[in-house]
Scaffold this active site. Structure first.
Site, PDB file in Angstrom:
ATOM      1  N   SER A   1       0.870 -16.136  31.038  1.00  0.00           N
ATOM      2  CA  SER A   1       0.917 -16.557  32.369  1.00  0.00           C
ATOM      3  C   SER A   1       1.455 -18.020  32.387  1.00  0.00           C
ATOM      4  O   SER A   1       0.844 -18.616  31.536  1.00  0.00           O
ATOM      5  CB  SER A   1      -0.259 -16.214  33.106  1.00  0.00           C
ATOM      6  OG  SER A   1      -1.090 -17.021  33.069  1.00  0.00           O
ATOM      7  N   LYS A   2       2.158 -18.259  33.587  1.00  0.00           N
ATOM      8  CA  LYS A   2       2.386 -19.481  33.771  1.00  0.00           C
ATOM      9  C   LYS A   2       1.298 -20.672  33.733  1.00  0.00           C
ATOM     10  O   LYS A   2       1.795 -21.774  33.578  1.00  0.00           O
ATOM     11  CB  LYS A   2       3.587 -19.878  34.906  1.00  0.00           C
ATOM     12  CG  LYS A   2       3.045 -19.346  36.321  1.00  0.00           C
ATOM     13  CD  LYS A   2       4.121 -19.821  37.140  1.00  0.00           C
ATOM     14  CE  LYS A   2       3.477 -19.576  38.600  1.00  0.00           C
ATOM     15  NZ  LYS A   2       4.143 -18.785  39.414  1.00  0.00           N
ATOM     16  N   ARG A   3       0.177 -20.248  34.060  1.00  0.00           N
ATOM     17  CA  ARG A   3      -0.920 -20.935  34.066  1.00  0.00           C
ATOM     18  C   ARG A   3      -1.541 -21.590  32.770  1.00  0.00           C
ATOM     19  O   ARG A   3      -1.803 -22.770  32.524  1.00  0.00           O
ATOM     20  CB  ARG A   3      -2.041 -20.548  35.143  1.00  0.00           C
ATOM     21  CG  ARG A   3      -1.850 -20.907  36.525  1.00  0.00           C
ATOM     22  CD  ARG A   3      -2.953 -19.947  37.228  1.00  0.00           C
ATOM     23  NE  ARG A   3      -2.828 -18.644  37.142  1.00  0.00           N
ATOM     24  CZ  ARG A   3      -2.123 -17.846  38.036  1.00  0.00           C
ATOM     25  NH1 ARG A   3      -1.341 -18.641  38.821  1.00  0.00           N
ATOM     26  NH2 ARG A   3      -2.031 -16.667  37.776  1.00  0.00           N
TER      27      ARG A   3
END
Ligand code: GLU
Length: 479
Positions: A260-262
């Site tokens: 995930s981009k986080r």
């Protein structure tokens, strides 16, 4: 035989193409090409609230960078443009109304407040969030609609159109990768198909487009499995033949969590900016759910797109992929760099650092020195910076060594033919003559020339820098 047509349908709601979408694009592309079919790109831009400016351009740029070029454009002639759902709104509306007419969809006038309240109640009872069907009574097949809601309709209140999912029976399909998958209809939500702004939801648009674009194989990530029964119901209600479905694995971290981009670099542009090569990324991604068969290949993990095309079988993809490991990708990228011929690698490095306008002559000479040592193009300059600029700082204080450096400057001055061999010989002779401790001496020279304790081979580096520059660098420690 039916012609093979595949597609990717990215939404321009992120910075760029997600690395997971690159994987999906790769298998769609390979499968289409293997079967002399067509690979199509469709931009799914119907969620107007999540659009990100410039995202579509970046997605297309990244696809081009990977060489995953689409085969078809809605417009003939002119520059390439993809299919865009926002340019096809009338079509979706037409089919939504068709579904309403047949009683397979219905108008829903529930306010966001009512829906929110409903969701909260369901949550507190531990029930899955689903529309409770209040407006279902407005369906033409259910003309006995509650008066109040009928009134909303005549007043032309804001409405959406929802799918009228039967509450008995099952909806099933056979997934090439996962086998038979079955859903109980009573657990399928009456999905919104057309929103109050007139835009379709993903579910309606994807089916209408996949049908009209004659997509033969819908190959996408596993996160869409639970949407598939809704899609199948729409196909069936409209009397359309089903495409073949294949849901590949999503990319996961080594701890199995979703990429995930986080937590991870997920955008294609990050990989480009880090100096990964597109061929290496595609090769690595190919291994996410598939490995070359033992027979007919040498079993190596390194293979070209053409080789993959020869051996890849969609049904051989494993439903759960191995972890996406950046370290392994770096290793593979290094292998690709070593396989690249020097002129091509030079062009890649010059292009990667184009803003710095590195002199071609020096880049060309340094390539043999660093080719074995770099894993990404971005590793090049930290290793070679000293060829282009004198060191701005030194990792070790050289003042105690200045007498030795002074001797070396004098000695090197006598080298007529400035080659790595002659430089090396000259230094060895000096060490022997003066009785210097060899490792200390060479470390001092390395620091004086490169600024660093670890550098490309010293003699060759000195040859490339040239006699005058080497002596100037040595002199700076004793003048
Ligand atoms: N728009 C969806 C996405 O962003 C496409 C899913 C599909 O392939 O059906 O991935």
């Amino acid at each position: 035989m039916k012609s093979i047509r595949t597609r990717i349908a990215p939404s321009p709601t992120g910075d760029d193409l997600h690395i997971g979408n690159v994987y999906t694009a790769l298998i769609n592309y390979i499968f289409a090409k293997q079967n002399k079919g067509k690979f199509i790109v469709r931009i799914e831009d119907t969620d107007r609230t999540r659009l990100v400016k410039g995202s579509e351009e970046r997605i297309l740029k990244s696809l081009r960078w990977f060489g995953l070029d689409p085969d078809e454009s809605p417009e003939v002639g002119g520059p390439y443009s993809p299919y865009r759902q926002s340019e096809r709104l009338e079509l979706y509306k037409k089919y939504a109304l068709e579904l309403v007419k047949q009683g397979h969809a219905y108008y829903c006038f529930c306010t966001p407040q009512r829906l929110e309240q409903m969701r909260k109640e369901q949550q507190s009872k531990g029930l899955p969030p689903m529309y409770d069907g209040l407006c279902k009574q407005l369906s033409t097949k259910n003309p006995a609609s509650p008066a109040g809601r009928q009134e909303l309709r005549t007043k032309n209140e804001k409405y959406v159109i929802r799918l009228n999912v039967p509450n008995v029976g099952t909806t099933q399909f056979t997934d090439i990768i996962r086998g038979k998958i079955s859903f109980e209809n009573k657990l399928i939500d009456d999905q919104v198909l057309l929103k109050s702004d007139g835009f379709p939801t993903y579910h309606l648009a994807v089916v209408v487009d996949d049908y009209l674009m004659k997509i033969s194989h819908v190959i996408r990530a596993e996160e869409w499995i639970s949407s598939t029964p809704k899609h199948i119901l729409i196909y069936q209600f409209l009397g359309w033949p089903l495409p073949i479905f294949a849901h590949g694995p999503i990319l996961r971290n080594p701890d199995r969590s979703k990429l995930s981009k986080r937590k991870n670099p997920v955008w294609a542009s990050w990989y480009r900016e880090q100096g990964f090569l597109p061929e290496a990324i595609l090769n690595y991604l190919a291994l996410m759910g598939w490995s070359p068969p033992a027979s007919g290949t040498d079993g190596s993990e390194i293979f070209t797109l053409d080789e993959m095309m020869k051996h890849f079988k969609l049904e051989d993809i494993k439903p759960v992929g191995p972890a996406f490991d950046l370290k392994k990708l770096e290793w593979m990228n290094g292998e690709y760099i070593r396989k690249t011929d020097n002129p091509k690698l030079m062009a890649q490095i010059l292009d990667f650092y184009k803003e710095k306008k590195l002199p071609e002559r020096i880049v060309q000479k340094t390539i043999p020195l660093i080719k074995e040592r770099i894993k990404k193009l971005s590793d090049y300059l930290p290793l070679t910076e000293f060829f282009f600029n004198r060191p701005a700082k030194y990792e070790v204080d050289l003042s105690p060594k200045s007498p030795q450096l002074s001797q070396l400057a004098q000695s090197l001055n006598s080298v007529e033919n400035w080659t790595a061999d002659n430089i090396g010989k000259n230094m060895q002779e000096l060490v022997a003559k003066k009785g210097y401790k060899s490792s200390d001496f060479f470390m001092a020279v390395r620091i004086a020339i490169t600024g660093k304790k670890i550098s490309p081979p010293l003699n060759e580096s000195m040859e490339i820098l040239g006699k005058e520059e080497v002596i100037t660098r040595l002199k700076s420690f004793f003048i």
